[in-house]
Design an enzyme around this catalytic site. Structure first.
Site, PDB file in Angstrom:
ATOM      1  N   ARG A  50       0.833  -1.208   0.000  1.00  0.00           N
ATOM      2  CA  ARG A  50       0.000   0.000   0.000  1.00  0.00           C
ATOM      3  C   ARG A  50       0.869   1.261   0.000  1.00  0.00           C
ATOM      4  O   ARG A  50       0.545   2.248  -0.659  1.00  0.00           O
ATOM      5  CB  ARG A  50      -0.950  -0.015   1.208  1.00  0.00           C
ATOM      6  CG  ARG A  50      -1.987   1.094   1.144  1.00  0.00           C
ATOM      7  CD  ARG A  50      -3.049   0.947   2.221  1.00  0.00           C
ATOM      8  NE  ARG A  50      -2.493   1.140   3.552  1.00  0.00           N
ATOM      9  CZ  ARG A  50      -3.184   0.982   4.681  1.00  0.00           C
ATOM     10  NH1 ARG A  50      -4.453   0.630   4.633  1.00  0.00           N
ATOM     11  NH2 ARG A  50      -2.617   1.183   5.848  1.00  0.00           N
ATOM     12  N   LYS A  83      -2.661   6.945   0.999  1.00  0.00           N
ATOM     13  CA  LYS A  83      -2.393   7.297   2.394  1.00  0.00           C
ATOM     14  C   LYS A  83      -1.315   8.373   2.373  1.00  0.00           C
ATOM     15  O   LYS A  83      -0.122   8.102   2.514  1.00  0.00           O
ATOM     16  CB  LYS A  83      -1.957   6.048   3.183  1.00  0.00           C
ATOM     17  CG  LYS A  83      -2.188   6.170   4.671  1.00  0.00           C
ATOM     18  CD  LYS A  83      -2.144   4.816   5.340  1.00  0.00           C
ATOM     19  CE  LYS A  83      -2.052   4.927   6.851  1.00  0.00           C
ATOM     20  NZ  LYS A  83      -3.187   5.556   7.502  1.00  0.00           N
ATOM     21  N   GLU A  97     -16.105   6.301   5.735  1.00  0.00           N
ATOM     22  CA  GLU A  97     -15.282   5.678   6.785  1.00  0.00           C
ATOM     23  C   GLU A  97     -15.165   6.667   7.921  1.00  0.00           C
ATOM     24  O   GLU A  97     -15.751   7.747   7.869  1.00  0.00           O
ATOM     25  CB  GLU A  97     -13.900   5.324   6.219  1.00  0.00           C
ATOM     26  CG  GLU A  97     -13.147   6.525   5.668  1.00  0.00           C
ATOM     27  CD  GLU A  97     -11.790   6.163   5.065  1.00  0.00           C
ATOM     28  OE1 GLU A  97     -11.218   5.134   5.422  1.00  0.00           O
ATOM     29  OE2 GLU A  97     -11.297   6.965   4.240  1.00  0.00           O
TER      30      GLU A  97
HETATM   31  N1  PMP Z   1      -9.209   4.843   7.047  1.00  0.00           N
HETATM   32  C1  PMP Z   1      -8.314   5.815   7.254  1.00  0.00           C
HETATM   33  C2  PMP Z   1      -8.623   7.177   6.765  1.00  0.00           C
HETATM   34  C3  PMP Z   1      -7.103   5.534   7.908  1.00  0.00           C
HETATM   35  O1  PMP Z   1      -6.201   6.498   8.094  1.00  0.00           O
HETATM   36  C4  PMP Z   1      -6.851   4.221   8.361  1.00  0.00           C
HETATM   37  C5  PMP Z   1      -5.542   3.880   9.027  1.00  0.00           C
HETATM   38  N2  PMP Z   1      -5.376   4.513  10.261  1.00  0.00           N
HETATM   39  C6  PMP Z   1      -7.835   3.245   8.174  1.00  0.00           C
HETATM   40  C7  PMP Z   1      -8.990   3.586   7.499  1.00  0.00           C
HETATM   41  C8  PMP Z   1      -7.622   1.823   8.629  1.00  0.00           C
HETATM   42  O2  PMP Z   1      -6.631   1.225   7.839  1.00  0.00           O
HETATM   43  P1  PMP Z   1      -5.680   0.070   8.412  1.00  0.00           P
HETATM   44  O3  PMP Z   1      -6.584  -1.020   8.868  1.00  0.00           O
HETATM   45  O4  PMP Z   1      -4.838  -0.317   7.257  1.00  0.00           O
HETATM   46  O5  PMP Z   1      -4.908   0.671   9.522  1.00  0.00           O
END
Ligand code: PMP
Length: 285
Positions: A52, A151, A184
């Site tokens: 990622r 990200k 989200e």
């Molecule tokens: N959405 C956002 C906006 C995030 O920054 C994150 C990570 N902190 C997540 C979802 C969750 O992703 P992950 O399970 O890969 O940490």
């Protein structure tokens, strides 16, 4: 032992780990990052996080001066050098130092930084009794403006929603997309349970493809829980039997109230609990 931070290809004491004030990561949020976790010294889903990170970099046309294999090795070495068993790791890649203009072509030296830290958890009470959310008035970035799949070091969209949540006494806030659908939370993905079926917004709702989200989807399929990735509305949230969030830092955390409405029974539900247990087992496998 002083904390060791990886920067410019080597581990140095934390106080010596510095970047230029001309770095476009600082000046413009021009860069990408990852948050990872280690359990018993082993980094959970390291390959997925590294992939990622490289996808995010590719999306912003940033060339990471390391191979994915070398990045994974550097992450493992940083965890080991800091004697971290259960911890949190932050990997950052900046565009590097440039001029005061936007032009990324004038940046010479992308910085790769890896920090391994102990993990600061949400209070146990949140896991036992569930969180409360508000829906933020700040919509998630339009995918055609800045894709939430990236990200990036520019988290202002999420920070503005987080500030609104905190002002309302909530540690997380729900973000809708430009179509008014559920996207989200500010740093977590969201799941609902209704009539024994698990659902979560699809990637094209404009969300980060969470590593924890994907792990929980796998666990649900293993547990033969019917699962769908489909557009969800605030209505679906309000009438859900269960709701929970997933993220590297938060892991799996139940949600029991949204916009002052009680979700389901007002207590963490059985499917949430089952998937939480399965997740805790999975990370130590
Ligand atoms: N959405 C956002 C906006 C995030 O920054 C994150 C990570 N902190 C997540 C979802 C969750 O992703 P992950 O399970 O890969 O940490």
């Amino acid at each position: 032992m002083s904390r060791q931070v990886y920067i410019s290809g080597k581990l140095v004491p934390a106080e010596q780990a510095t970047v230029s004030v001309f770095d476009h990561g600082l000046l413009y949020g021009d860069g990408v990052f990852e948050g990872l976790r280690s359990y018993g010294r082993k980094v959970f889903r390291l390959a997925e996080h590294v992939e990622r990170l490289f996808d995010s970099a590719r999306a912003i046309r940033l060339e990471i001066p390391l191979s994915p294999e070398a990045m994974a090795k550097a992450i493992n070495e940083t965890v080991a050098a800091n004697g971290i068993d259960d911890g949190y790791i932050r990997t950052v890649v900046t565009r590097g130092a440039g001029t005061l203009g936007l032009d990324p072509n004038r940046c010479s030296d992308p910085q790769v930084i890896i920090i391994a830290d102990s993990i600061r958890l949400y209070p146990k009470e949140f896991y036992d009794n569930g969180l409360e959310l508000i829906t933020s008035s700040v919509i998630r970035n339009h995918p055609a403006a800045l894709s939430p799949r990236i990200k990036s070091l520019n988290y202002l969209n999420n920070i503005l929603a987080k500030i609104e949540g905190l002002k309302a006494g909530c540690v997380e806030a729900l973000m809708l997309n430009h179509k008014g659908e559920v996207a989200e939370c500010t740093g977590d993905n969201i799941f609902l349970v209704k009539h024994g079926q698990l659902s979560t917004p699809p990637l094209d709702a404009g969300i980060l493809e969470g590593v924890t989200r994907n792990a929980v989807l796998e666990l649900a399929r293993d547990a033969r829980i019917p699962t769908s990735e489909r557009p969800l509305t605030k209505h679906d949230v309000y009438v859900a039997d269960e709701c929970f969030l997933t993220g590297t830092a938060a892991e799996v955390v139940p949600v029991v109230k949204v916009d002052d409405r009680i979700i389901g029974s007002g207590k963490p539900g059985p499917i949430t609990k089952d998937l939480t247990d399965r997740f805790h087992e999975m990370v130590r496998r």
